[in-house]
Design a protein around this motif. Structure first.
Motif, PDB file in Angstrom:
ATOM      1  N   SER A  73       0.219  -1.009   0.191  1.00 36.56           N
ATOM      2  CA  SER A  73      -0.225   0.349   0.439  1.00 36.56           C
ATOM      3  C   SER A  73       0.928   1.349   0.020  1.00 36.56           C
ATOM      4  O   SER A  73       0.351   2.034   0.365  1.00 36.56           O
ATOM      5  CB  SER A  73      -0.636  -0.109   1.209  1.00 36.56           C
ATOM      6  N   ALA A  74       2.261   1.205  -0.643  1.00 36.24           N
ATOM      7  CA  ALA A  74       2.984   2.418  -0.553  1.00 36.24           C
ATOM      8  C   ALA A  74       2.750   3.469  -1.749  1.00 36.24           C
ATOM      9  O   ALA A  74       4.061   3.981  -2.205  1.00 36.24           O
ATOM     10  CB  ALA A  74       3.963   1.955  -0.262  1.00 36.24           C
ATOM     11  N   ALA A  75       1.809   2.793  -2.808  1.00 32.34           N
ATOM     12  CA  ALA A  75       2.078   3.450  -4.651  1.00 32.34           C
ATOM     13  C   ALA A  75       1.818   5.300  -4.137  1.00 32.34           C
ATOM     14  O   ALA A  75       3.038   5.854  -4.852  1.00 32.34           O
ATOM     15  CB  ALA A  75       0.819   3.004  -4.386  1.00 32.34           C
ATOM     16  N   ASP A  76       1.245   5.491  -3.416  1.00 38.10           N
ATOM     17  CA  ASP A  76       1.288   7.030  -3.585  1.00 38.10           C
ATOM     18  C   ASP A  76       2.035   7.728  -1.779  1.00 38.10           C
ATOM     19  O   ASP A  76       1.632   8.424  -1.197  1.00 38.10           O
ATOM     20  CB  ASP A  76      -0.372   7.586  -3.527  1.00 38.10           C
ATOM     21  N   ASN A 103       9.107   1.669 -12.859  1.00 39.06           N
ATOM     22  CA  ASN A 103       9.008   2.903 -12.152  1.00 39.06           C
ATOM     23  C   ASN A 103      10.608   3.410 -11.883  1.00 39.06           C
ATOM     24  O   ASN A 103      11.140   4.221 -11.815  1.00 39.06           O
ATOM     25  CB  ASN A 103       7.993   3.282 -11.992  1.00 39.06           C
ATOM     26  N   ALA A 104      10.428   2.555 -10.044  1.00 39.32           N
ATOM     27  CA  ALA A 104      12.327   2.542 -10.541  1.00 39.32           C
ATOM     28  C   ALA A 104      12.990   2.836 -10.613  1.00 39.32           C
ATOM     29  O   ALA A 104      14.340   3.812 -10.500  1.00 39.32           O
ATOM     30  CB  ALA A 104      12.513   2.412  -8.951  1.00 39.32           C
ATOM     31  N   GLY A 124      15.088  12.261  -6.280  1.00 42.78           N
ATOM     32  CA  GLY A 124      14.498  13.367  -7.003  1.00 42.78           C
ATOM     33  C   GLY A 124      13.349  13.037  -7.278  1.00 42.78           C
ATOM     34  O   GLY A 124      12.913  13.062  -5.625  1.00 42.78           O
ATOM     35  N   THR A 125      12.337  13.800  -8.007  1.00 41.16           N
ATOM     36  CA  THR A 125      10.483  13.756  -7.696  1.00 41.16           C
ATOM     37  C   THR A 125      10.214  13.317  -8.608  1.00 41.16           C
ATOM     38  O   THR A 125      10.730  12.523  -9.962  1.00 41.16           O
ATOM     39  CB  THR A 125      10.689  15.796  -7.410  1.00 41.16           C
ATOM     40  N   GLY A 126       9.243  13.041  -8.368  1.00 40.00           N
ATOM     41  CA  GLY A 126       7.683  12.158  -9.311  1.00 40.00           C
ATOM     42  C   GLY A 126       8.517  10.573  -9.405  1.00 40.00           C
ATOM     43  O   GLY A 126       8.549   9.987  -7.541  1.00 40.00           O
ATOM     44  N   TYR A 127       7.427   9.955  -9.159  1.00 38.39           N
ATOM     45  CA  TYR A 127       6.757   8.670  -8.658  1.00 38.39           C
ATOM     46  C   TYR A 127       8.077   7.184  -9.247  1.00 38.39           C
ATOM     47  O   TYR A 127       8.445   6.965  -7.504  1.00 38.39           O
ATOM     48  CB  TYR A 127       5.469   8.165  -9.731  1.00 38.39           C
ATOM     49  N   GLY A 128       8.727   7.382 -10.019  1.00 36.80           N
ATOM     50  CA  GLY A 128       9.793   6.552  -9.877  1.00 36.80           C
ATOM     51  C   GLY A 128      11.268   6.823  -8.702  1.00 36.80           C
ATOM     52  O   GLY A 128      11.427   5.705  -8.263  1.00 36.80           O
ATOM     53  N   PRO A 129      11.679   7.832  -8.596  1.00 34.36           N
ATOM     54  CA  PRO A 129      12.196   8.599  -7.852  1.00 34.36           C
ATOM     55  C   PRO A 129      12.297   7.978  -6.124  1.00 34.36           C
ATOM     56  O   PRO A 129      12.989   7.975  -5.095  1.00 34.36           O
ATOM     57  CB  PRO A 129      12.318   9.644  -8.038  1.00 34.36           C
ATOM     58  N   ARG A 130      10.113   8.392  -6.051  1.00 34.33           N
ATOM     59  CA  ARG A 130      10.019   7.924  -4.731  1.00 34.33           C
ATOM     60  C   ARG A 130      10.001   6.328  -4.102  1.00 34.33           C
ATOM     61  O   ARG A 130       9.952   5.863  -3.411  1.00 34.33           O
ATOM     62  CB  ARG A 130       8.424   8.901  -4.998  1.00 34.33           C
ATOM     63  N   LYS A 131       9.568   6.095  -5.423  1.00 33.73           N
ATOM     64  CA  LYS A 131       9.496   3.950  -5.335  1.00 33.73           C
ATOM     65  C   LYS A 131      11.252   3.831  -5.024  1.00 33.73           C
ATOM     66  O   LYS A 131      11.320   3.451  -3.955  1.00 33.73           O
ATOM     67  CB  LYS A 131       8.936   3.324  -6.897  1.00 33.73           C
TER      68      LYS A 131
END
Length: 332
Positions: A73-76, A103-104, A124-131
């Protein structure tokens, strides 16, 4: 051996599939969520709380110990919240199975990928860097030997909330000439949600070390876009007739890859993700035809996904589709 596992999430799509399979195996399953996105699976031990609140995480830790945590449940979620959760749970869990994403990878979706491909910088920022940042956060707290990182690509199957496969099924059921993107022989690599769940549980219950990263996708070359659309047409009553249109023609008409025509990529690389490590560790991927059939049965049985804004992004307007099919030089 009867395992004790904690599932972060556990009420919809992948998390729900993990819980259901864990209970089917006779394991003791605890879930942690806010109770807002779906009903609990009967037989689970629910703990209510918010992953963004340290007090809730401490209360959760007091419910342990567990043999494994499966984080679906960590997608967002902000990486800081993943850090806080890992810190709270490290003393009471033997291992952590973290569901990340392809996406990582910095090269997704333009380049072929393996588990050793370069990741985004966590800063970084965005979905990939967050992952990528979340992966590092869990690994730093649990250590590489106790951390399994699952990097799925596209997950399909009963309960899908994004709406990719349901859109194709509903479009095929509507019938008539159906815009089919690119080439029928183009390989695709979606994976069934139940197979991801089974693999996560396999790693959670493994007797030996399971540390490392695993690309959780179907084998390269086994499934194709043509096969997917054929299966969608077949299970919905053979009402539609796919009309293949080349990617360059679709782009010239302003069709957005991936969303207006789900699962279609206009570039190479997006479906060239090696899954050798996962297959060696026991990942089993059922045929895509089975996923299509079961998803259609779920939809026809009254299945409803949780409400999610991403679902509205998918599907081409019927008028735009008809205009492309009627345009000169459309054939691929």
């Amino acid at each position: 051996m009867r395992m004790r596992i904690l599932v972060l999430g556990g009420t919809w799509f992948l998390g729900r599939a993990v819980v259901a399979e864990g209970l089917r195996r006779g394991w003791e399953v605890t879930t942690f969520n806010r109770g807002l996105s779906g009903a609990d699976v009967p037989g689970v031990r629910p703990v209510r709380g918010d992953r963004g609140r340290v007090a809730d995480l401490r209360r959760l830790a007091s419910e342990g110990p567990w043999d494994a945590v499966i984080d679906s449940s960590a997608a967002d979620l902000d990486p800081a919240a993943v850090v806080a959760g890992a810190e709270a749970l490290e003393p009471v869990a033997k291992r952590y199975v973290f569901v990340s994403s392809v996406n990582a990878y910095r090269g997704w979706p333009a380049e072929p990928l393996t588990e050793s491909s370069e990741l985004f910088a966590p800063a970084g920022t965005g979905y990939g860097p967050r992952k990528a940042a979340a992966e590092r956060a869990v690994g730093d707290r649990f250590g590489t030997g106790r951390t399994a990182l699952l990097r799925p690509g596209v997950i399909l199957g009963p309960g899908e909330y994004v709406g990719r496969l349901p859109w194709w099924l509903h479009r095929a059921h509507r019938g008539g000439p159906m815009l089919a993107p690119g080439s029928p022989g183009r390989t695709i690599q979606p994976v069934d949600v139940r197979d991801v769940a089974a693999f996560a549980l396999r790693l959670a219950g493994a007797a030996g070390p399971v540390g490392g990263a695993y690309n959780v996708v179907a084998p390269i070359g086994r499934e194709t876009m043509g096969g997917l659309l054929h299966d969608c047409v077949t299970v919905t009553g053979r009402r539609a007739e796919p009309r293949w249109v080349a990617s360059e023609v679709l782009l010239a008409h302003g069709v957005r890859p991936w969303t207006e025509l789900p699962l279609w990529r206009a570039i190479d690389g997006g479906w060239e993700v090696a899954s050798d490590a996962a297959q060696a560790a026991g990942l089993m991927c059922r045929p895509l035809a089975e996923t299509v059939m079961d998803t259609w049965a779920w939809l026809n049985g009254g299945g409803l996904p949780v409400d999610h804004p991403r679902r509205a992004q998918h599907g081409i307007d019927p008028a735009k589709e008809a205009a492309i099919l009627a345009s000169p030089g459309r054939a691929g």
